[in-house]
Write an enzyme that holds these catalytic residues in place. Structure first.
Site, PDB file in Angstrom:
ATOM      1  N   SER A 122      72.359  54.837  36.503  1.00  0.00           N
ATOM      2  CA  SER A 122      72.967  53.745  37.256  1.00  0.00           C
ATOM      3  C   SER A 122      74.476  53.855  37.143  1.00  0.00           C
ATOM      4  O   SER A 122      74.994  54.258  36.092  1.00  0.00           O
ATOM      5  CB  SER A 122      72.509  52.403  36.672  1.00  0.00           C
ATOM      6  N   SER A 123      75.171  53.493  38.215  1.00  0.00           N
ATOM      7  CA  SER A 123      76.637  53.505  38.177  1.00  0.00           C
ATOM      8  C   SER A 123      77.131  52.572  37.068  1.00  0.00           C
ATOM      9  O   SER A 123      78.185  52.795  36.478  1.00  0.00           O
ATOM     10  CB  SER A 123      77.202  53.035  39.516  1.00  0.00           C
ATOM     11  N   ARG A 124      76.359  51.522  36.796  1.00  0.00           N
ATOM     12  CA  ARG A 124      76.786  50.542  35.782  1.00  0.00           C
ATOM     13  C   ARG A 124      76.691  51.090  34.361  1.00  0.00           C
ATOM     14  O   ARG A 124      77.296  50.522  33.446  1.00  0.00           O
ATOM     15  CB  ARG A 124      75.954  49.262  35.902  1.00  0.00           C
TER      16      ARG A 124
ATOM     17  N   ALA B 175      80.355  55.731  43.000  1.00  0.00           N
ATOM     18  CA  ALA B 175      80.227  56.074  41.570  1.00  0.00           C
ATOM     19  C   ALA B 175      78.965  56.922  41.417  1.00  0.00           C
ATOM     20  O   ALA B 175      78.044  56.599  40.648  1.00  0.00           O
ATOM     21  CB  ALA B 175      80.192  54.827  40.692  1.00  0.00           C
TER      22      ALA B 175
ATOM     23  N   MET C  73      76.707  52.697  46.925  1.00  0.00           N
ATOM     24  CA  MET C  73      77.927  51.968  46.611  1.00  0.00           C
ATOM     25  C   MET C  73      78.874  52.876  45.814  1.00  0.00           C
ATOM     26  O   MET C  73      79.790  52.386  45.142  1.00  0.00           O
ATOM     27  CB  MET C  73      77.611  50.690  45.833  1.00  0.00           C
TER      28      MET C  73
ATOM     29  N   GLY D   2      71.131  60.592  40.012  1.00  0.00           N
ATOM     30  CA  GLY D   2      70.094  59.844  40.739  1.00  0.00           C
ATOM     31  C   GLY D   2      70.417  59.804  42.227  1.00  0.00           C
ATOM     32  O   GLY D   2      69.572  60.095  43.080  1.00  0.00           O
ATOM     33  N   HIS D   3      71.680  59.467  42.543  1.00  0.00           N
ATOM     34  CA  HIS D   3      72.113  59.489  43.951  1.00  0.00           C
ATOM     35  C   HIS D   3      71.965  60.898  44.518  1.00  0.00           C
ATOM     36  O   HIS D   3      71.460  61.084  45.631  1.00  0.00           O
ATOM     37  CB  HIS D   3      73.594  59.113  44.078  1.00  0.00           C
TER      38      HIS D   3
HETATM   39  P1  AMP Z   1      73.615  52.122  44.612  1.00  0.00           P
HETATM   40  O1  AMP Z   1      74.813  52.994  44.762  1.00  0.00           O
HETATM   41  O2  AMP Z   1      73.383  51.656  43.212  1.00  0.00           O
HETATM   42  O3  AMP Z   1      73.569  51.010  45.623  1.00  0.00           O
HETATM   43  O4  AMP Z   1      72.371  53.046  44.930  1.00  0.00           O
HETATM   44  C1  AMP Z   1      72.245  53.726  46.154  1.00  0.00           C
HETATM   45  C2  AMP Z   1      70.830  54.202  46.303  1.00  0.00           C
HETATM   46  O5  AMP Z   1      70.525  55.068  45.228  1.00  0.00           O
HETATM   47  C3  AMP Z   1      69.810  53.045  46.246  1.00  0.00           C
HETATM   48  O6  AMP Z   1      68.778  53.313  47.184  1.00  0.00           O
HETATM   49  C4  AMP Z   1      69.298  53.120  44.826  1.00  0.00           C
HETATM   50  O7  AMP Z   1      67.983  52.626  44.686  1.00  0.00           O
HETATM   51  C5  AMP Z   1      69.353  54.602  44.569  1.00  0.00           C
HETATM   52  N1  AMP Z   1      69.433  54.886  43.137  1.00  0.00           N
HETATM   53  C6  AMP Z   1      70.340  54.410  42.263  1.00  0.00           C
HETATM   54  N2  AMP Z   1      70.086  54.858  41.017  1.00  0.00           N
HETATM   55  C7  AMP Z   1      68.983  55.634  41.117  1.00  0.00           C
HETATM   56  C8  AMP Z   1      68.197  56.382  40.175  1.00  0.00           C
HETATM   57  N3  AMP Z   1      68.479  56.409  38.877  1.00  0.00           N
HETATM   58  N4  AMP Z   1      67.126  57.074  40.639  1.00  0.00           N
HETATM   59  C9  AMP Z   1      66.823  57.045  41.968  1.00  0.00           C
HETATM   60  N5  AMP Z   1      67.509  56.360  42.889  1.00  0.00           N
HETATM   61  C10 AMP Z   1      68.568  55.660  42.473  1.00  0.00           C
END
Ligand code: AMP
Length: 280
Positions: A185-187, A31, A29, A35-36
């Site tokens: 986390s983006s948040r 940001a 999503m 991690g991404h």
């Molecule tokens: P999101 O943009 O939050 O929807 O995350 C996209 C992908 O990245 C999802 O598969 C999440 O589980 C993964 N993700 C987000 N934060 C992390 C993190 N800190 N470590 C590993 N994977 C992450």
């Protein structure tokens, strides 16, 4: 790096790739954080081509406020993706995906969506299933990468792929953390200084649970973690559960032959944070 905004253009371009090449998909999503990037680099190592999607999917948000406040940093995201040599980026609009009919498909996830995140965010996993299934149909990846940070989401997507017999491999990626243990986390960017300082309690609680797991009963562990949150002025615990990794149903007794994880969701102000850890 090629950037696509429409379903037609991404389909057309990807159909030019010879079938002998593998294609990795990393849905996000945006940001983007480390991690991404760790997931995207893994996908780059394991595939001939990689496509990252950036789409803040409206149907998976149960609160309009959360959707409205979700951070958007598209320019910086594209720069980061360019720097790590990502091949393709798909950034559709909501209209492009939903044709102005922003509703979820309904799924049978065999009960995995009824607990924890699903219980507290009504309709969330139907929204996730809807967008992930669409992305799989549009992109037809060889492998799709998901983080264990959203462990329940990962299990639900694995289940969907299995039930629908989709021809792709779901790859699980480990959780990336800040130095003090807070899961990236983006948040996190929405936390103020005091909230950010308090937030590592989430990971400390998971570590404490792991330490106590085979020594104390679940009620004792839950009580002691709930007490710590009660004493913290910046974090409100939404749930803390110990669950079997396959059924995801919160457990009250432990069967030593099964695998378990601990899961936390907590609010810091209006920012909702989640994390989890493998216990055995
Ligand atoms: P999101 O943009 O939050 O929807 O995350 C996209 C992908 O990245 C999802 O598969 C999440 O589980 C993964 N993700 C987000 N934060 C992390 C993190 N800190 N470590 C590993 N994977 C992450």
């Amino acid at each position: 790096m090629k950037v696509f905004k429409t379903v037609d253009s991404v389909k057309r371009n990807l159909s030019n790739i010879d079938e002998k090449f593998s294609l990795g998909l990393v849905p996000t999503m945006g940001a983007l954080h480390e991690g991404h990037l760790s997931i995207i680099k893994k996908a780059i190592n394991e595939n001939d081509f990689v496509i990252v999607s950036i789409f803040v999917n409206p149907t998976q948000f149960d609160k309009t406020e959360d959707l409205k406040n979700y951070p958007v940093t598209l320019k910086a995201d594209l720069k980061l993706l360019e720097e790590i040599d990502c091949d393709f980026v798909f950034i559709p609009s909501a209209d492009e995906i939903y044709n102005s009919n922003i509703v979820s498909e309904k799924f049978d996830f065999k009960g995995l969506d009824k607990v924890m995140e699903g219980e507290h965010r009504k309709g969330h996993f139907d929204g996730v299933g809807t967008i992930v299934k669409m992305l799989f149909e549009i992109i037809k990846p060889t492998r799709a990468y998901f983080g264990e940070k959203d462990f329940q989401q990962l299990q639900i997507i694995k289940t969907m792929v299995e039930l629908k017999g989709l021809p792709l491999q779901v790859v699980a990626c480990e959780i990336f953390r800040e130095k003090d243990g807070l899961a990236m986390s983006s948040r996190n960017t929405r936390l103020n200084n005091a909230q950010r300082e308090a937030a590592p309690l989430i990971y400390r609680s998971l570590l404490k649970c792991k330490e106590l797991f085979l020594e104390k009963d679940i009620k004792f562990i839950k009580d002691s973690i709930e007490n710590e949150f009660n004493e913290n002025a910046y974090l409100n615990l939404e749930y803390f559960e110990i669950a079997n990794v396959k059924s995801l149903s919160p457990s009250t007794n432990i069967n030593k032959n099964e695998k378990y994880r601990a899961f936390i969701a907590a609010f810091s102000g209006t920012v909702r944070l989640i994390d989890n850890i493998a216990l055995n």
